[in-house]
Write a protein that holds these residues in place. Structure first.
Motif, PDB file in Angstrom:
ATOM      1  N   UNK A 278     -13.065   9.768 -45.586  1.00 35.24           N
ATOM      2  CA  UNK A 278     -13.797  11.037 -45.649  1.00 35.24           C
ATOM      3  C   UNK A 278     -14.243  11.354 -47.071  1.00 35.24           C
ATOM      4  N   UNK A 279     -13.334  11.255 -48.043  1.00 34.56           N
ATOM      5  CA  UNK A 279     -13.701  11.618 -49.416  1.00 34.56           C
ATOM      6  C   UNK A 279     -14.589  10.558 -50.061  1.00 34.56           C
ATOM      7  N   UNK A 280     -14.514   9.310 -49.542  1.00 31.03           N
ATOM      8  CA  UNK A 280     -15.370   8.259 -50.102  1.00 31.03           C
ATOM      9  C   UNK A 280     -16.827   8.390 -49.654  1.00 31.03           C
ATOM     10  N   UNK A 281     -17.066   9.122 -48.603  1.00 31.55           N
ATOM     11  CA  UNK A 281     -18.427   9.244 -48.071  1.00 31.55           C
ATOM     12  C   UNK A 281     -19.007  10.623 -48.353  1.00 31.55           C
ATOM     13  N   UNK A 282     -18.786  11.112 -49.539  1.00 30.95           N
ATOM     14  CA  UNK A 282     -19.384  12.367 -49.989  1.00 30.95           C
ATOM     15  C   UNK A 282     -19.986  12.159 -51.363  1.00 30.95           C
TER      16      UNK A 282
ATOM     17  N   UNK B 205      -3.879   8.586 -43.815  1.00 28.60           N
ATOM     18  CA  UNK B 205      -4.435   8.413 -45.157  1.00 28.60           C
ATOM     19  C   UNK B 205      -5.738   7.644 -45.177  1.00 28.60           C
ATOM     20  N   UNK B 206      -5.850   6.610 -44.341  1.00 29.25           N
ATOM     21  CA  UNK B 206      -7.085   5.824 -44.352  1.00 29.25           C
ATOM     22  C   UNK B 206      -8.285   6.652 -43.924  1.00 29.25           C
ATOM     23  N   UNK B 207      -8.073   7.478 -42.898  1.00 27.11           N
ATOM     24  CA  UNK B 207      -9.175   8.329 -42.437  1.00 27.11           C
ATOM     25  C   UNK B 207      -9.552   9.368 -43.497  1.00 27.11           C
ATOM     26  N   UNK B 208      -8.551   9.954 -44.152  1.00 29.50           N
ATOM     27  CA  UNK B 208      -8.837  10.942 -45.180  1.00 29.50           C
ATOM     28  C   UNK B 208      -9.538  10.296 -46.374  1.00 29.50           C
TER      29      UNK B 208
ATOM     30  N   UNK C  93     -12.213   9.110 -55.748  1.00 30.78           N
ATOM     31  CA  UNK C  93     -13.059   8.583 -54.680  1.00 30.78           C
ATOM     32  C   UNK C  93     -14.114   7.639 -55.253  1.00 30.78           C
ATOM     33  N   UNK C  94     -14.915   7.066 -54.347  1.00 33.93           N
ATOM     34  CA  UNK C  94     -15.905   6.080 -54.760  1.00 33.93           C
ATOM     35  C   UNK C  94     -16.929   6.657 -55.725  1.00 33.93           C
ATOM     36  N   UNK C  95     -17.316   7.923 -55.557  1.00 35.10           N
ATOM     37  CA  UNK C  95     -18.305   8.536 -56.442  1.00 35.10           C
ATOM     38  C   UNK C  95     -17.761   8.626 -57.867  1.00 35.10           C
ATOM     39  N   UNK C  96     -16.473   8.921 -58.001  1.00 29.75           N
ATOM     40  CA  UNK C  96     -15.849   8.945 -59.329  1.00 29.75           C
ATOM     41  C   UNK C  96     -15.913   7.547 -59.949  1.00 29.75           C
ATOM     42  N   UNK C  97     -15.569   6.522 -59.152  1.00 27.91           N
ATOM     43  CA  UNK C  97     -15.607   5.149 -59.647  1.00 27.91           C
ATOM     44  C   UNK C  97     -17.008   4.785 -60.131  1.00 27.91           C
ATOM     45  N   UNK C  98     -18.009   5.180 -59.351  1.00 26.38           N
ATOM     46  CA  UNK C  98     -19.394   4.822 -59.690  1.00 26.38           C
ATOM     47  C   UNK C  98     -19.844   5.512 -60.965  1.00 26.38           C
ATOM     48  N   UNK C  99     -19.576   6.806 -61.075  1.00 29.04           N
ATOM     49  CA  UNK C  99     -20.094   7.571 -62.216  1.00 29.04           C
ATOM     50  C   UNK C  99     -19.425   7.163 -63.525  1.00 29.04           C
ATOM     51  N   UNK C 100     -18.105   6.919 -63.486  1.00 25.30           N
ATOM     52  CA  UNK C 100     -17.388   6.682 -64.737  1.00 25.30           C
ATOM     53  C   UNK C 100     -16.966   5.219 -64.919  1.00 25.30           C
ATOM     54  N   UNK C 101     -17.489   4.373 -64.046  1.00 25.76           N
ATOM     55  CA  UNK C 101     -17.325   2.921 -64.182  1.00 25.76           C
ATOM     56  C   UNK C 101     -15.848   2.510 -64.288  1.00 25.76           C
TER      57      UNK C 101
END
Length: 384
Positions: A24-28, A18-21, A45-53
């Motif tokens: 992976x999704x956090x770096x896209x 799970x950590x590796x997966x 993922x991190x991009x979702x967190x960033x965009x929607x705060x």
């Protein structure tokens, strides 16, 4: 997220967990998320967190209705259910709020299934295409503005053309009347009062008549220049050989005493407007005739040098190549009027006609040895 939430294929490497997966999704740059069949968030993922705060810790268990306006949340939910029902990836376009206004995403959603093949969640991968859509919209706006400018410019050109038509009519009718009057009175003086005029008086009258004739020719040339620019092109097969022969016969009729060897190749044809192409040959052959007038053995040739290049060559006065750039400009003359008559408009007419046909014209010359004019007309030779 635990390892049990994903089916592991046979031969699965236990080091890929799970950590590796998650790494992976956090770096896209895509937005990736997972919701169960009740619409509750399981993972972002991190991009979702960033965009929607939001943070992934606080979003778990929430639904889209907790995060977005009702219409947007309902659309997301409907797309999730569609992917779950179809049991395969589904692509669609979705809209979500952003800091600078609504953003558009291309989204692929697919169901996650358990060991028995039953869907238990839906995963979404969304790519923001807002910049592309905005750029396309800007292009559409620019195209619309350009079309408006073209319509406006076309209207202005049409108005300008009407003004030119009125000017041409004025030149043709209003200016010729006083010229005819001057020429008529000058002729009356010659016929009725020649015995009362001294040598200087007769010379003045001759100069007056010559300038009246030159002004008349200039009016004709200006009208031809206007016609070369405005006349609608009516392309057909043009017999260049026949036109060149007709022009030559007309020149011989005016100056029957001249001995000029004119060689015109047979079978020369081109695709163009017959009336305008005749003006081209009338000016080019006429120039060759004029500038060979001081040659005891004048030679003019009209032939085809390449499949689409027509050549008019003479052994006349020629010109200095340093001034070749002026040849096709109106009222530019490389020889004095005392040496060779003319208005300086003929080659400008030729240049405009050739350009309107999509062709080109160029010249070579040597002082005292003659000139060569080559021109092309767009389209296969002899084609309609």
């Amino acid at each position: 997220m635990t390892a049990g939430t994903l089916r592991q294929p046979p031969g699965h490497d236990p080091r890929v967990g799970p950590d590796q997966l998650l790494a992976l999704i956090d770096n896209t740059s895509a937005v990736i998320y997972m919701r169960d069949l009740d619409g509750r968030y399981m993972l972002v993922n991190r991009e979702y967190e960033r965009l929607f705060n939001v943070s992934r810790d606080t979003i778990v268990g929430l639904t889209d209705h907790d995060l977005f306006p009702a219409p947007i949340a309902a659309a997301f939910r409907a797309n999730d259910l569609q992917a779950a029902e179809r049991g395969r990836p589904v692509s669609m376009e979705e809209t979500a709020p952003g800091e600078d206004g609504p953003h558009t995403y291309i989204t692929v959603k697919f169901p996650l299934v358990d060991a028995r093949g039953r869907a238990y969640a839906v995963c979404g991968i969304s790519t923001d295409i807002t910049d592309r859509i905005r750029a396309e919209e800007r292009v559409r706006q620019l195209n619309a503005e350009l079309e408006d400018r073209v319509r406006q410019r076309t209207a202005e050109l049409e108005a300008s053309t009407r003004e030119l038509d009125a000017f041409a009519y004025s030149v043709s009718h209003d200016l010729r009347a006083p010229l005819r009057s001057l020429d008529g009175y000058a002729q009356l003086l010659v016929e009725d009062f020649a015995d009362r005029l001294d040598e200087d008086g007769c010379e003045y009258l001759a100069r007056l008549q010559a300038n009246v004739a030159r002004m008349g020719q200039m009016i004709d040339d200006l009208l031809d220049l206007s016609r070369a620019t405005r006349t609608e092109l009516r392309r057909s097969r043009v017999d260049l050989t026949g036109l060149a022969e007709q022009v030559t016969e007309e020149l011989r009729t005016v100056e029957p005493e001249r001995e000029v060897h004119v060689r015109i190749a047979p079978g020369l044809t081109a695709a163009g407007d017959p009336d305008l192409v005749r003006l081209v040959l009338q000016n080019l052959v006429g120039n060759a005739w004029k500038f060979t007038s001081h040659r005891p053995e004048a030679v003019i040739e009209v032939y085809r040098e390449e499949p689409d290049v027509t050549v008019v060559r003479d052994n006349g006065a020629g010109f200095d190549m340093r001034f070749a750039g002026k040849l096709f400009e109106p009222f530019q003359r490389l020889h004095s009027t005392s040496e060779f008559e003319g208005t300086g408009i003929g080659l400008a007419i030729v240049h405009r006609i050739v350009a309107r046909h999509g062709g080109r014209i160029w010249a070579e010359g040597t002082v005292g040895e003659g000139a060569v004019f080559r021109f092309t007309l767009a389209g296969p030779v002899g084609s309609p």
